[in-house]
Design a protein around this motif. Structure first.
Motif, short mmCIF file in Angstrom:
data_model
loop_
_atom_site.label_atom_id
_atom_site.label_comp_id
_atom_site.label_asym_id
_atom_site.label_seq_id
_atom_site.Cartn_x
_atom_site.Cartn_y
_atom_site.Cartn_z
N GLY A 26 -49.27 -5.29 -32.20
CA GLY A 26 -49.28 -4.39 -31.05
C GLY A 26 -47.95 -4.29 -30.33
O GLY A 26 -47.04 -5.09 -30.56
N PRO A 27 -47.81 -3.28 -29.46
CA PRO A 27 -46.55 -3.07 -28.73
C PRO A 27 -46.31 -4.22 -27.76
O PRO A 27 -47.25 -4.85 -27.28
N GLN A 76 -43.61 -5.26 -39.99
CA GLN A 76 -45.03 -4.94 -40.20
C GLN A 76 -45.92 -5.84 -39.33
O GLN A 76 -46.87 -5.38 -38.72
N ASP A 77 -45.59 -7.13 -39.27
CA ASP A 77 -46.39 -8.06 -38.47
C ASP A 77 -46.27 -7.74 -36.98
O ASP A 77 -47.24 -7.84 -36.24
N ALA A 78 -45.05 -7.36 -36.55
CA ALA A 78 -44.84 -7.02 -35.13
C ALA A 78 -45.66 -5.78 -34.78
O ALA A 78 -46.27 -5.72 -33.71
#
Ligand SMILES: [Zn+2]
Length: 312
Positions: A305-306, A299-301
């Motif tokens: 953002g990509p 979720q944090d990743a």
């Protein structure tokens, strides 16, 4: 304690006895040292990305602190998230232990493929974790699902949470053993068991046809069935997964619970409800902590953002 990957596989694990751990910061120190040793000795090539913790409640998730833990002494108010963060230099995610186990069963175990499931653990205590609409239900502070501390008998036995007659004073493994101990003299089977009784021996007695053992089990399974009826009516799950030590009894627990749930829940909701045993068994606890780390890290990743999504 364990080290695992994003697919839910446990790569290395060890255990520390709660009684030898003590409490407070010293206990966190011991856990950190054991975790470092585990990494160095068994998975030296792994670079951990995140830490997940499954803890008995109540919790204060916004502060990353433990509440007044009913079953453990010396842990009150411990800022467990910041202590682990400071020691390991990694993101640390905390969840209630039953909630964490629910997440693991949902991602990798007996709840896989559902969008609505409830996990109920029956061992020393009773707890539950809820997945609703494909999301983990945690509540304001991380304490959603404390089904074990719903009062079922206001005149009942005192509970270590400070209340009286909680569900876990009637239906936990501890409660089954205590009630069987109280009625031991009425039962030829239980009276002949050497040493203190545990829930497994009481199930053995019920299987052997002992009326007192059967009545003690019946009282627990009726109450758990009531809880399943309640959870079914509140969340309309597809599946209820039973874990914890007492769930190792399999159908001897699940059959009566299923029948009781049909009496207590609304027919349309409990009629099509699956009540099944855990797929992760004794690993549900540590893989629950892993599930918390993996899920929160993902979720944090995503949130950052990509391009930032390193692989765990
Ligand atoms: Zn209680």
């Amino acid at each position: 304690l364990g080290v695992g990957d994003a697919g839910g596989r446990l790569l290395a694990a060890t255990r520390l006895e709660t009684a030898e751990l003590g409490g407070g910061e010293a206990a966190v120190d011991r856990m950190v040292r054991a975790l470092r040793r585990l990494c160095d000795e068994q998975v030296p090539d792994i670079k951990p990305l995140a830490v997940g913790i499954g803890s008995p409640g109540p919790l204060d998730l916004s502060r990353g602190e433990l509440g007044r833990l009913a079953n453990l002494r010396g842990w009150d108010g411990l800022p467990i998230v910041s202590l682990f963060q400071a020691a390991l230099g990694l993101p640390v995610y905390l969840a209630n232990d039953a909630t964490a186990a629910a997440l693991a069963e949902w991602r990798w175990g007996a709840g896989a493929g559902t969008t609505d499931m409830v996990y109920v653990t029956v061992s020393t205590g009773v707890g539950s974790g809820i997945v609703s609409g494909g999301r983990l239900v945690e509540g304001r502070d991380g304490n959603a699902g404390e089904i074990g501390h719903v009062v079922v008998d206001p005149q009942g036995l005192p509970c270590h949470c400070g209340n009286r007659g909680c569900l876990e004073t009637v239906a936990s493994g501890t409660a089954i053993a205590r009630e069987a101990e109280r009625r031991r003299r009425e039962s030829p089977y239980l009276a002949a068991v050497p040493g203190p009784l545990d829930a497994a021996r009481v199930f053995d007695g019920a299987r052997a046809g002992d009326a007192v053992a059967a009545a003690v089990i019946r009282r627990a399974t009726d109450t758990l069935g009531w809880a399943v009826g309640l959870l079914a009516n509140l969340y309309n799950p597809e599946r209820v997964v039973f874990g914890g030590g007492v769930a190792q009894q399999g159908e001897a627990l699940l059959g009566p619970v299923r029948r009781a749930a049909r009496r207590f829940g609304m027919p349309a909701l409990v009629g099509r409800l699956d009540v099944v045993g855990s797929a992760l068994g004794a690993e549900a606890g540590v893989r629950g902590a892993l599930a918390v780390a993996v899920t929160r890290h993902e979720q944090d990743a995503r949130a950052s953002g990509p391009g930032n999504g390193r692989r765990a």
